[in-house]
Design a protein around this motif. Structure first.
Motif, PDB file in Angstrom:
ATOM      1  N   THR A 254      34.046  56.080  37.015  1.00 54.33           N
ATOM      2  CA  THR A 254      34.973  55.568  38.022  1.00 54.33           C
ATOM      3  C   THR A 254      35.741  56.726  38.651  1.00 54.33           C
ATOM      4  N   ILE A 255      36.215  57.646  37.785  1.00 51.66           N
ATOM      5  CA  ILE A 255      36.958  58.800  38.306  1.00 51.66           C
ATOM      6  C   ILE A 255      36.028  59.673  39.130  1.00 51.66           C
ATOM      7  N   TYR A 256      34.796  59.837  38.653  1.00 50.87           N
ATOM      8  CA  TYR A 256      33.808  60.622  39.383  1.00 50.87           C
ATOM      9  C   TYR A 256      33.616  60.048  40.784  1.00 50.87           C
ATOM     10  N   HIS A 257      33.539  58.697  40.857  1.00 45.87           N
ATOM     11  CA  HIS A 257      33.354  58.038  42.147  1.00 45.87           C
ATOM     12  C   HIS A 257      34.519  58.326  43.083  1.00 45.87           C
ATOM     13  N   ALA A 258      35.764  58.316  42.487  1.00 46.80           N
ATOM     14  CA  ALA A 258      36.946  58.606  43.314  1.00 46.80           C
ATOM     15  C   ALA A 258      36.876  60.012  43.886  1.00 46.80           C
ATOM     16  N   ILE A 259      36.406  60.944  43.062  1.00 44.15           N
ATOM     17  CA  ILE A 259      36.288  62.322  43.564  1.00 44.15           C
ATOM     18  C   ILE A 259      35.251  62.381  44.688  1.00 44.15           C
ATOM     19  N   MET A 260      34.157  61.630  44.501  1.00 44.58           N
ATOM     20  CA  MET A 260      33.081  61.715  45.467  1.00 44.58           C
ATOM     21  C   MET A 260      33.439  61.064  46.796  1.00 44.58           C
ATOM     22  N   VAL A 261      34.014  59.891  46.790  1.00 44.73           N
ATOM     23  CA  VAL A 261      34.224  59.181  48.051  1.00 44.73           C
ATOM     24  C   VAL A 261      35.697  59.096  48.448  1.00 44.73           C
ATOM     25  N   GLY A 262      36.616  59.494  47.543  1.00 43.16           N
ATOM     26  CA  GLY A 262      38.040  59.418  47.856  1.00 43.16           C
ATOM     27  C   GLY A 262      38.603  58.053  47.485  1.00 43.16           C
ATOM     28  N   LYS A 263      39.934  57.976  47.526  1.00 40.53           N
ATOM     29  CA  LYS A 263      40.570  56.714  47.143  1.00 40.53           C
ATOM     30  C   LYS A 263      41.893  56.642  47.886  1.00 40.53           C
ATOM     31  N   ASN A 264      42.159  55.519  48.532  1.00 39.41           N
ATOM     32  CA  ASN A 264      43.382  55.370  49.331  1.00 39.41           C
ATOM     33  C   ASN A 264      43.537  56.563  50.265  1.00 39.41           C
ATOM     34  N   ALA A 265      44.644  57.318  50.104  1.00 36.26           N
ATOM     35  CA  ALA A 265      44.869  58.458  51.011  1.00 36.26           C
ATOM     36  C   ALA A 265      44.089  59.696  50.587  1.00 36.26           C
ATOM     37  N   MET A 266      43.532  59.685  49.385  1.00 33.01           N
ATOM     38  CA  MET A 266      42.828  60.865  48.884  1.00 33.01           C
ATOM     39  C   MET A 266      41.452  60.989  49.558  1.00 33.01           C
ATOM     40  N   PRO A 267      41.168  62.182  50.154  1.00 34.04           N
ATOM     41  CA  PRO A 267      39.851  62.352  50.778  1.00 34.04           C
ATOM     42  C   PRO A 267      38.787  62.671  49.738  1.00 34.04           C
ATOM     43  N   SER A 268      37.549  62.696  50.165  1.00 35.18           N
ATOM     44  CA  SER A 268      36.447  63.058  49.279  1.00 35.18           C
ATOM     45  C   SER A 268      36.507  64.550  48.960  1.00 35.18           C
ATOM     46  N   TYR A 269      36.220  64.835  47.695  1.00 35.76           N
ATOM     47  CA  TYR A 269      36.108  66.252  47.310  1.00 35.76           C
ATOM     48  C   TYR A 269      34.658  66.632  47.027  1.00 35.76           C
ATOM     49  N   ALA A 270      33.737  65.879  47.612  1.00 37.05           N
ATOM     50  CA  ALA A 270      32.323  66.101  47.322  1.00 37.05           C
ATOM     51  C   ALA A 270      31.873  67.495  47.743  1.00 37.05           C
ATOM     52  N   TYR A 271      32.407  67.982  48.861  1.00 37.19           N
ATOM     53  CA  TYR A 271      31.963  69.302  49.330  1.00 37.19           C
ATOM     54  C   TYR A 271      32.657  70.452  48.615  1.00 37.19           C
ATOM     55  N   GLU A 272      33.893  70.196  48.148  1.00 34.91           N
ATOM     56  CA  GLU A 272      34.627  71.279  47.509  1.00 34.91           C
ATOM     57  C   GLU A 272      34.096  71.557  46.121  1.00 34.91           C
ATOM     58  N   LEU A 273      33.697  70.495  45.427  1.00 39.67           N
ATOM     59  CA  LEU A 273      33.283  70.659  44.025  1.00 39.67           C
ATOM     60  C   LEU A 273      31.809  70.372  43.881  1.00 39.67           C
TER      61      LEU A 273
END
Lengths: 374, 462, 381
Positions: C335-354
């Motif tokens: 679930t946390i991995y998914h949040a990092i990948m696609v973002g959550k609420n105001a948080m953007p995706s970190y897929a490209y950074e990590l």
């Protein structure tokens, strides 16, 4: 008589060497000396052709001597025909295993025994014909005084020049270059030509000085010697230029199929030979003939001429001998060959020097040639 | 035997038409710079200057935009720039041949054309020098080619044939200029003594460095001339050999040929003679010099062209033979390209123009007619230019890596600079024709019939 | 012909019409006690040097020496530069490759030798330039350079030539004309006004050139040619560009492209993602890596301890999540991995950074943070 005795001694030694030192060594020496005789004769023949081509008048008093020296192409031609016996011994492309090598198999259209023999006969025939043409015309003019001979020789001269260029190139490629048939260098014909003309000039100069020393060429003065000396000087530089250019380009390119030829000629025990050759063939004649008066000095010109002849032999030795793969050697077989061919050449020249008058007395330009001043 | 009894082909030809005295010679040759040129001259000069202007504009454009303005590409890194350089340096060699080599051979017919040929050498080298200079891309840094102590503690690469070229061409230019100037010193002294205007007289005095023509002057002068001729002969051989090394030391198929040095020298003399021929015909006709530059001169030059053409034929034959004899697939391929590749027409042009067409000169009638002379000379000039095209562009466009093969197409700028170099050359020739003595009067005086003391006099015992 | 009053002159010049006459006369006059015998001719006359008994020209020796010197200089310099001062291997050739030094050695040899021959002849042996030589002031000179042959008796050592005796001798030898150059030796006239004008013009030109150079350099201190290579249109990082329609300089990745080190992420919902399992072992290295990455990418919003105490000001607007809360502590890694990948609420995706393993490392570290701040009594050893 002494010449005949020494020559016979040399011949015995040479014949012995065939059995004692092996046929390869025998034929290598034979080819070196055959090419040497051919060079002196051809060079003198070229000098005659050059005179007719440019209607040069200063050289008319020397022409008969050059024509006589050019007669060396006759024994050289005989020696060349005899040397055809060396093909199976020395030349790798005649061996059956050559057909297995793709490169040599592809070259077989040029490098095959019948065609090689035909080329050799053709070259020898052309030289003999040109020699007969120039000398015969000149001898008949002694009596007839007919200037038409000059005109005929002049018409033939450009044709002779073309034939000369082709035959010398064929000789260089066939007899020397194809000892290592993978190797190629398109300057090689010009390289041999430089040596040929140089040795022809030297042979003519030596004969001229021999005759004039005995008072047989009255009227030949320092001015004529100067021109001969200047030609020797110029072609010494020319030979060095061609030799260095060929070496430098191959050294720089460093391609395996080319550099291998020099590897077996400038390294190891051949290095002193090539240095010696550079010294004898370039440095010494250059320094000896650089000054103006030196070219007029008969005594100096004489030793330079013999030096040039020797260095041409050394050059041929350096070109041919490394193919034996035994390094530079000068032992009794080589000495016997030297004795035999030098004596044969001298004996032949003794006969030649009796042909006709000592100067082309029938030539309309003889007087002008004798009056020539620098 | 008296000359008159000889068959015609053997007679010594007269070097001048009719008897000319020393004074008449001066009046005919040295009066040219003293008179105002005719309108025709101005028209011709305007034309050549306009052509030069086109070339200079193209050069300026190149300098402004960079050499991307040319058609050079990868792998054809050398094209018109180097072709034109080799072409023009070669043109210059005829002048040195005539002034130096024929002098050593004591060919007296050279005397009346030597000055012109020497001038053409200098102008040709000037034209040639333009090309490597703009070829380096940033000509203002060209001084890096010279070995001078610098803060970078670097030296030029003495193993590079391109550096050899810098030394060879510079030496050649300096020596040619010196040779030309020395030959002209006594003539300028003659012009000095003809000049009426004191300002002009002073200028000529300074230019002739106060030449007096004393016996000692002449003695040293003749010695110097002989030495210079000998040295220039070696130099002329070396210069085009070094130019050929630019190609031959590489391993590019079609470039790495041991015959290149003498072959380039022959080609240079061949092309140069053709150019001298064309200019000489114009000079002879327009400047009233038919008595001094006779049909005999032209015929002998045509024979030289014929002879060098045969030597070129020999060189082509050897190259072709070696291409086959080497059984080296790369050389093989290169030579097939020369005749049957994309630029095969250029290869055939070379063979036809350089080997076949000059054979016309075997006929003595064609050696003596203007139309055939001009036809052959023009063909040789074109053929020799294309020869360099064949050698340079066609060897480069298909290198060892087939993926990089690419055709070459010159741009208009390329053609403009080539055209302009002709304009510069002919402008300089025209200028020379009106400003300086076009015939070496002192040298011709020395060979005029009857003006050398006869041999066998009381002074001739030595 | 003007007769000078003095009985002695600088030179007495006789003019001959034919070179033979000159030669004969020169041979007879040679060694005359009256003065130095000098001949002047319009072109080199053969055998005149023998008739006058001139010494041979030493030029040949000079040229030879200088040629050798030139060759030695060139070879030594090339060798020193290429093999001693800055030895370098180029083209696979040794720094001491003498073969490559031969062409330049030859050229420099020729250069030294020819300059010696030409300039040595003019300046050393003939002692030129000498534009004020008395002979140049004579009327005979005009004829000499044209078609007359002159024989002169010249003063040597300044005491002059006996005019009458010299004239007699020269006329006896068959001279057609005789000219007497008086003492003191005349010099050819120089057009002074012209020379002054010329010098003035030269100075003016220098001044003008100097000033214009000065001002050009002052006004345009830098004139870089071919500068279009520096000023060509190009994209700068993080800058807008008018070249593209959207006005952005940096280009978004084309649809469907996959960056190096990344795999396409096909999971759409957190429920699907819950099945993902952290593939990394929980080692010290992984933890350390996660700590660094957390500090770089997550700390700025979620705080040092993952407590949501952001270092951002309230101007940011959104309130970052407190990662310690129970819901998140119990949520599966996926679930946390998914949040990092696609973002959550105001948080953007970190897929490209990590990268993939970096994301899992951060999750390991996050678990450590959560556990560290949820200590129980039983944790106390």
């Amino acid at each position: 008589m002494r010449i005949a005795a020494l020559g016979a001694l040399g011949a015995v030694g040479a014949a012995l060497s065939y059995f004692a030192a092996g046929p390869a060594r025998f034929w290598v020496n034979w080819i070196v000396w055959m090419l040497f005789l051919a060079s002196v004769g051809l060079g003198a023949l070229f000098l005659v052709g050059l005179e007719h081509l440019f209607i040069a008048r200063w050289s008319v008093p020397l022409r008969r001597t050059a024509e006589r020296v050019s007669g060396l192409v006759v024994p050289a031609g005989v020696a060349a025909v005899a040397a055809l016996g060396s093909l199976r011994v020395l030349y790798p492309w005649t061996r059956p295993e050559a057909a297995a090598k793709a490169v040599l198999a592809a070259k077989s259209a040029w490098l095959n025994v019948p065609f090689f023999c035909a080329r050799t006969l053709l070259c020898a025939g052309i030289w003999a014909f040109s020699y007969r043409f120039f000398l015969g015309g000149s001898l008949s003019q002694d009596a007839s005084k007919d200037p038409a001979m000059n005109l005929r020789a002049r018409r033939f001269a450009p044709v002779f020049m073309s034939l000369f260029a082709v035959t010398v190139t064929i000789t260089a490629f066939d007899w020397i270059s194809s000892l290592q048939p993978e190797w190629y260098s398109d300057i090689f014909g010009v390289y041999l030509f430089a040596g040929v003309f140089l040795s022809g000039l030297a042979g003519t100069a030596a004969a001229v000085l021999h005759l004039s020393g005995r008072g047989r060429l009255p009227g030949v003065r320092g001015d004529h010697l100067y021109n001969l000396g200047a030609l020797i000087f110029a072609f010494t530089v020319f030979w060095s230029y061609i030799a260095f250019a060929q070496y430098m380009l191959i050294w720089y390119g460093n391609l395996p199929e080319e550099i291998v030829w020099y590897k077996s000629r400038v390294e190891g025990r051949w290095l002193p030979v090539i240095l010696f050759l550079a010294l004898l063939r370039f440095a010494v004649p250059f320094a000896a003939l650089a000054a103006r008066d030196a070219k007029k000095d008969g005594r100096r010109l004489l030793w330079v001429a013999w030096l040039v002849l020797f260095s041409h032999w050394l050059d041929l030795y350096w070109l041919v001998y490394p193919e034996l793969g035994i390094g530079p050697r000068f032992s009794w077989p080589e000495f016997s060959f030297a004795l035999m061919f030098v004596c044969a050449g001298l004996a032949w020249m003794r006969r030649q020097l009796t042909l006709g008058e000592d100067m082309p007395t029938g030539d309309p330009f003889l007087k002008e040639g004798l009056e020539f001043r620098l | 035997m008296a000359e008159a009894l000889l068959p015609e082909g053997l007679r010594e030809p007269a070097l001048t038409d009719g008897a000319i005295t020393l004074g008449e010679l001066d009046d005919r040759v040295l009066s040219v710079p003293e008179t105002r040129p005719p309108a025709k001259w101005f028209a011709a000069f305007a034309l050549t200057s306009a052509i030069s202007a086109v070339g200079l504009a193209c050069i300026a454009y190149t300098l402004y935009t960079g050499i991307g303005a040319w058609g050079n590409n990868s792998p054809v890194f050398w094209a018109f720039d180097i072709i034109n350089f080799v072409f023009w340096v070669g043109i210059g060699h005829a002048g040195t041949l005539i002034s130096a080599i024929l002098f050593l051979f004591r060919k007296r017919w050279r005397n009346s054309i030597a000055r012109y040929a020497e001038a053409m050498t200098i102008f040709a080298v000037i034209c040639a020098a333009i090309f490597p200079l703009i070829h380096v891309g940033r000509p203002w840094l060209a001084f890096w080619l010279f070995p001078y102590p610098n803060q970078r503690a670097l030296w030029p690469n003495f193993r590079s044939p391109l550096l050899w070229d810098v030394f060879a061409v510079n030496t050649y230019f300096i020596v040619s200029l010196l040779f030309w100037f020395l030959g002209m010193v006594p003539d300028i002294a003659s012009m000095r003594d003809r000049a009426k205007d004191p300002r002009l007289k002073f200028a000529y005095t300074a230019l002739s460095v106060g030449w007096r023509g004393s016996a000692e002057h002449w003695q040293h002068y003749e010695k110097a001339y002989l030495l210079l001729a000998g040295l220039a002969t070696g130099l002329v051989l070396s210069v085009h050999s070094v130019v050929s090394f630019d190609f031959a030391v590489s391993v590019v198929p079609g470039w790495h040929m041991t015959i290149f040095p003498p072959y380039f020298v022959t080609g240079a003399i061949f092309a140069g003679f053709a150019m001298v021929m064309m200019v000489l015909i114009v000079v002879r006709e327009t400047m009233d010099l038919k008595h001094l530059i006779t049909m005999y001169h032209l015929e002998v030059m045509n024979k030289v062209i014929l002879g060098t053409s045969c030597l070129m034929g020999y060189a082509y034959m050897m190259e072709g033979f070696t291409a086959w004899y080497s059984q080296n697939q790369f050389i093989h391929h290169a030579f097939k390209q020369y005749l049957w590749g994309a630029y095969g027409w250029a290869g055939w042009t070379v063979l036809v123009c350089n080997v076949l067409i000059p054979q016309l000169f075997w006929s003595s009638r064609l050696r003596r007619s203007y139309p055939s002379m001009i036809f052959v000379a023009a063909a040789v000039t074109i053929g020799m230019w294309f020869e360099r095209f064949v050698i340079i562009v066609m060897s480069l466009q298909q290198d060892y890596l087939p993926s990089s093969w690419r055709l070459y197409q010159p741009t208009l700028i390329d053609f403009g600079i080539l055209l302009g170099s002709f304009g510069i050359f002919f402008s300089l020739v025209l200028l020379f024709a009106r400003v300086l003595p076009v015939i070496a009067t002192t040298e011709v005086k020395a060979i005029l019939p009857g003006y050398q003391p006869a041999h066998g006099g009381d002074h001739d015992r030595a | 012909m003007t007769e000078p009053s003095a009985a002695r002159a600088w030179a007495v010049i006789g003019l001959f019409e034919r070179p033979e006459d000159l030669l004969r006369a020169a041979a007879r006059l040679r060694g005359s006690p009256l003065g130095r015998v000098q001949a002047y001719t319009p072109y080199p006359v053969h055998h005149l040097d023998e008739a006058l008994g001139l010494r041979r020209s030493p030029l040949g020796g000079m040229v030879f020496v200088m040629g050798v010197l030139g060759a030695l200089t060139a070879f030594a310099f090339q060798y020193w530069m290429s093999a001693v001062d800055y030895p370098i291997v180029t083209g696979g050739k040794s720094p001491r490759s003498w073969q490559a030094f031969v062409p330049i050695t030859f050229e420099v040899m020729v250069l030294f030798a020819t300059l010696t021959a030409g300039l040595g002849m003019l300046f050393l042996l003939n002692r030129l330039p000498d534009i004020f030589h008395p002979m140049l002031a004579s009327r005979a000179m005009e004829k000499i350079t044209r078609d007359r042959f002159a024989l002169a008796l010249e003063s040597s050592g300044g005491q002059g030539v006996d005019v009458d005796a010299a004239k007699k001798v020269i006329l006896e030898l068959g001279a057609q004309e005789v000219e007497v150059l008086p003492l003191p030796a005349p010099a050819p006239a120089a057009p002074l006004n012209f020379l002054l004008g010329l010098g003035g013009a030269l100075v003016a030109a220098c001044v003008l050139a100097g000033y214009s150079t000065y001002w050009v350099i002052k006004l345009y201190p830098e004139l870089p040619p071919m500068s279009h290579m520096e000023r060509q249109p190009r994209l700068n990082a993080q800058s807008p560009s008018g070249f593209f329609k959207d006005g952005r300089g940096m280009r978004p990745a084309p649809v469907g492209s996959v960056a190096r080190g990344h795999r396409p992420y096909l999971i759409k919902t957190p429920e699907e993602a819950a099945r993902l399992v952290n593939p990394l072992p929980r080692t010290t290295e992984t933890m350390e890596k996660g700590r660094v990455l957390y500090a770089v990418y997550c700390r700025v919003c979620h705080g040092f301890l993952g407590d949501g105490r952001t270092t951002l000001t309230s101007a940011y607007g959104a309130k970052p999540a407190d990662l310690r809360i129970k819901r998140l502590a119990l949520a599966p890694d996926g679930t946390i991995y998914h949040a990092i990948m696609v973002g959550k609420n105001a948080m953007p995706s970190y897929a490209y950074e990590l990268k993939e393993d970096e994301r899992w490392a951060v999750i390991h570290y996050l678990r450590a943070l959560q556990r560290a701040q949820d200590a129980r009594e039983s944790d106390i050893p």
